[in-house]
Design an enzyme around this catalytic site. Structure first.
Site, PDB file in Angstrom:
ATOM      1  CG  MET A  40      -1.893  -1.109   1.325  1.00 45.76           C
ATOM      2  SD  MET A  40      -2.860  -1.039   2.860  1.00 45.76           S
ATOM      3  CE  MET A  40      -1.663  -1.673   4.044  1.00 45.76           C
TER       4      MET A  40
ATOM      5  N   GLY B 175       1.392   4.199   4.519  1.00 43.45           N
ATOM      6  CA  GLY B 175       2.191   3.329   3.658  1.00 43.45           C
ATOM      7  C   GLY B 175       2.622   2.061   4.360  1.00 43.45           C
ATOM      8  CB  SER B 176       1.709  -0.375   5.702  1.00 40.00           C
ATOM      9  OG  SER B 176       0.411   0.085   5.374  1.00 40.00           O
ATOM     10  NE  ARG B 177       5.136  -7.697   2.374  1.00 42.14           N
ATOM     11  CZ  ARG B 177       6.333  -8.240   2.193  1.00 42.14           C
ATOM     12  NH1 ARG B 177       7.381  -7.455   1.976  1.00 42.14           N
ATOM     13  NH2 ARG B 177       6.495  -9.547   2.236  1.00 42.14           N
TER      14      ARG B 177
END
EC number: 4.1.1.65
Length: 218
Positions: A93, A181-183
């Site tokens: 993301m 922001g990440s995963r």
């Protein structure tokens, strides 16, 4: 268990309120440059913390994407709870995606494991094992085990978990978020196969991520 009912996720209200207040204060004292800066930050916060409704697929036995973003991996990886290799789908993301996470399947949270860690770029391989993360062990209605892992990234510094061990959620139901922001990684049961490919864009609670394997004809 907390459920979002607004078009803005609850975690966003303090940030939006503070940036809007700062913009107003600077406007009152005629410091227009800073007023515009905070107004833009307020707009970005509204955009980032948006929480749109999603149409969850009705297909039985389908697993949906837990996050908005882009597929960066579809490959076997060690399960965070058992260490055994399982097919894993990784969703990255960026800061412009919706960051509310949703349950991939209807099921019960057996355990939650939080791991403090570092903040490498979430698209790197070592992010799965070295970054701050929160893993969920989920058992679906068929008794099959799924694992979902929220992973903090280079900018993301806070994982939000809205569920507790023992909670039962529906497929596509909101379960948390990661800021800025990440995963999210999803580990599939052996009986399932991925229905997405690397580079594909997916939407939380809406895109079919995996489906049961077809049984060979006798």
């Amino acid at each position: 268990m907390q459920k979002a009912t607004h078009s803005i996720t609850p975690e966003g209200f303090p940030v939006i309120g503070l940036t809007a207040l700062a913009a107003l204060v600077f406007a009152i004292i005629d410091c227009w440059f800073m007023a515009v800066v905070f107004l833009l930050l307020c707009w970005f916060s509204v955009h980032f913390f948006r929480d749109p409704e999603r149409v969850v697929p009705s297909a039985p036995g389908a697993g949906v994407s837990p996050a908005d973003g882009r597929i960066i991996k579809v490959q076997p990886m060690p399960d965070p709870f058992t260490g055994e290799p399982r097919m894993c789908v990784c969703i990255f993301m960026n800061v412009f995606n919706v960051h509310v996470n949703r349950f991939p399947v209807s099921g019960t949270v057996q355990s939650i494991a939080y791991h403090p860690g570092k903040y490498f770029n979430a698209s790197w391989d070592k992010a799965s094992t070295d970054n701050e993360r929160c893993a969920y062990d989920i058992v679906d209605a068929d008794g099959l085990r799924w694992s979902m892992v929220q992973i903090a990234g280079l900018i993301a510094r806070r994982i939000v978990c809205r569920v507790e061990e023992g909670d039962t959620l529906r497929r596509g139901e909101r379960c948390g978020m990661i800021r800025f922001g990440s995963r999210v990684d999803v580990y599939l049961p052996e009986e399932y196969e991925p229905k997405v490919t690397v580079g594909e864009t997916v939407f939380a609670g809406q895109t079919v991520l995996a489906a049961k394997k077809e049984q060979p004809a006798e």
